[in-house]
Scaffold this motif. Structure first.
Motif, short mmCIF file in Angstrom:
data_model
loop_
_atom_site.label_atom_id
_atom_site.label_comp_id
_atom_site.label_asym_id
_atom_site.label_seq_id
_atom_site.Cartn_x
_atom_site.Cartn_y
_atom_site.Cartn_z
N ASP A 297 0.83 -1.20 0.00
CA ASP A 297 0.00 0.00 0.00
C ASP A 297 0.87 1.25 0.00
N LYS A 324 -3.47 -2.68 -11.96
CA LYS A 324 -4.45 -3.57 -11.34
C LYS A 324 -5.04 -4.53 -12.37
N SER A 328 -4.77 -8.26 -11.50
CA SER A 328 -6.03 -8.82 -11.01
C SER A 328 -6.84 -9.50 -12.11
N GLN A 397 0.81 -8.29 -5.42
CA GLN A 397 0.24 -7.00 -5.80
C GLN A 397 -1.19 -7.25 -6.26
N ASP A 398 -2.12 -6.71 -5.49
CA ASP A 398 -3.54 -6.97 -5.78
C ASP A 398 -3.82 -8.46 -5.87
#
Length: 416
Positions: A297, A324, A328, A397-398
């Motif tokens: 974060d 993202k 993701s 990450q994500d």
């Protein structure tokens, strides 16, 4: 000093910039009176500055924010010599056309960070070729050369190191100290500039200018340097396996720039938040407390803040959204293959080679190690050079770790 009166020096101090300065108490007083003027010189050796120069630009930005007038000095004249500081060999000499083209490119990097104009605290940009190009050699020797001793000049780190190693140190390079010192004298006379800022490798050159202003004009001048920045692993700031991290968007896209900051080493996050963003102290201190996977974060906050400063809020938001999508949703609609690894195994640490094999990017761990040694494997877009390197939950990450083999083969590792 325990506490500076100047807001400029106070902010530089808590952000971790200050390495050394001349006349500390007097400099503090100067920064609190009237409109102080400070400059930093940038030689035109390329058509863009890179992240290695960002520290100096941020110093000018903070200076302007606290009521100072910044001077961005383009080294149209000094580039014709080439700064030998910390160089083991002479720089290649550039033509006038190359230098002018480089200056045109470099100017773009300052516009997002400084407000230029005709106001009292508006920044100005000047070119030292305006005076160095007209300076006669005999004039230089008589007016400037008499104030410098060979005894002092040969003690400078770069000169001493080259001589000790029996490496050539040309008479052309030997004059660089005089040229940079003369810049300070000219800026003192033309713009009442009394402060030179720079990296600590410039300390000898800066002190030379401070002394010259005093000897020739009887004026009070000051110097302040920042720490030279290296990464926690010892790498040079602003350098990656792909080369320099350029500030101009035509050399390094906003997305690539965002990714550079997002891939900051854990140990560097707090320091880089202080040096390379405008985030306030309270917010940075809060981000510095994050540990484990939550440190991601803080890395996103760093990437967003740094990218917003250079490319604007829209570009930073777009870069974060694109990242993202990659992690993701499987990358720009290409649906990356995904391998599930037991959460406990990922928490403990997994060999990058094993992750490559699990993701189908290699047939065996041995093949993956060979790919790593060939510079073909990346984790979260950062090059892996150690065949025994690990990935862990901290690299998520994500919710995913992106593994790449070459430029076209990608996969995601997720905790299953």
């Amino acid at each position: 000093m325990s506490e500076y009166k100047s807001e400029f020096l106070r902010e530089l101090s808590w952000r971790g910039f200050i390495k050394q300065m001349t006349h500390e108490a007097e400099l503090d007083a100067y920064c609190t009176s009237g409109t102080p003027v400070a400059y930093i010189g940038f030689d035109a050796t390329a058509d863009s500055l890179h992240v290695g120069s960002l520290l100096q630009i941020m110093m000018l930005r903070i200076f302007q924010r606290h009521g100072g007038k910044p001077v961005a000095l383009m080294g149209g004249g000094t580039t014709k010599i080439g700064d030998p500081t910390d160089k083991e060999k002479s720089r290649p000499l550039l033509t006038d056309d190359q230098i002018n083209a480089n200056i045109a490119g470099i100017k773009k990097a300052f516009l997002p960070f400084l407000k230029f104009g005709d106001g009292a605290t508006d920044a100005i940009m000047v070119n030292n070729d305006d005076w160095l190009g007209k300076l006669g050699y005999i004039q230089l020797l008589r007016e400037i050369g008499i104030h410098f001793t060979i005894n002092t000049m040969v003690k400078q780190d770069t000169v001493a190191r080259r001589l000790a190693a029996e490496q050539p140190y040309t008479f052309l390079e030997f004059n660089y100290l005089l040229m940079q010192s003369y810049d300070f004298l000219e800026l003192f006379k033309r713009h009442n500039c009394r402060l030179q800022l720079g990296g600590s490798d410039q300390w000898g050159n800066i002190v030379g200018g401070v002394d010259l202003v005093h000897k020739v004009e009887g004026g009070k001048a000051f110097g302040l340097t920042a720490h030279l920045i290296t990464t926690a692993s010892g790498g040079k700031m602003g350098k990656t396996a792909d080369g320099a991290v350029w500030l101009n968007a035509d050399r390094r896209s906003p997305y690539e720039y965002w990714q550079f900051w997002r891939n900051t080493e854990d140990a560097d996050v707090g320091r880089f938040l202080r040096l390379f963003t405008d985030l306030p102290k309270t917010e940075i201190e809060k981000l510095e407390t994050l540990q484990g996977a939550e440190i991601n974060d803080a890395k996103v906050a760093l990437a967003n803040a740094a990218t917003m400063l250079l490319h604007g809020a829209a570009a930073a938001k777009e870069a974060e959204s694109a990242a993202k999508a990659v992690f993701s949703q499987g990358a720009s609609a290409d649906a990356l293959p995904t391998a599930l690894v037991p959460a406990a195994e990922l928490e403990a640490g997994l060999l990058v080679a094993a992750a490559c094999t699990a993701a189908g990017l290699s047939k065996s761990n041995g093949e993956a190690r060979r790919l790593i040694e060939q510079g073909a494997i990346r984790v979260n877009d950062a090059l892996v050079t150690d065949p025994n390197a690990n990935v862990s939950a901290a690299d998520l990450q994500d919710g995913a770790i992106k593994i790449s083999a070459g430029k076209k083969r990608h996969a995601l590792i997720k905790a299953g």
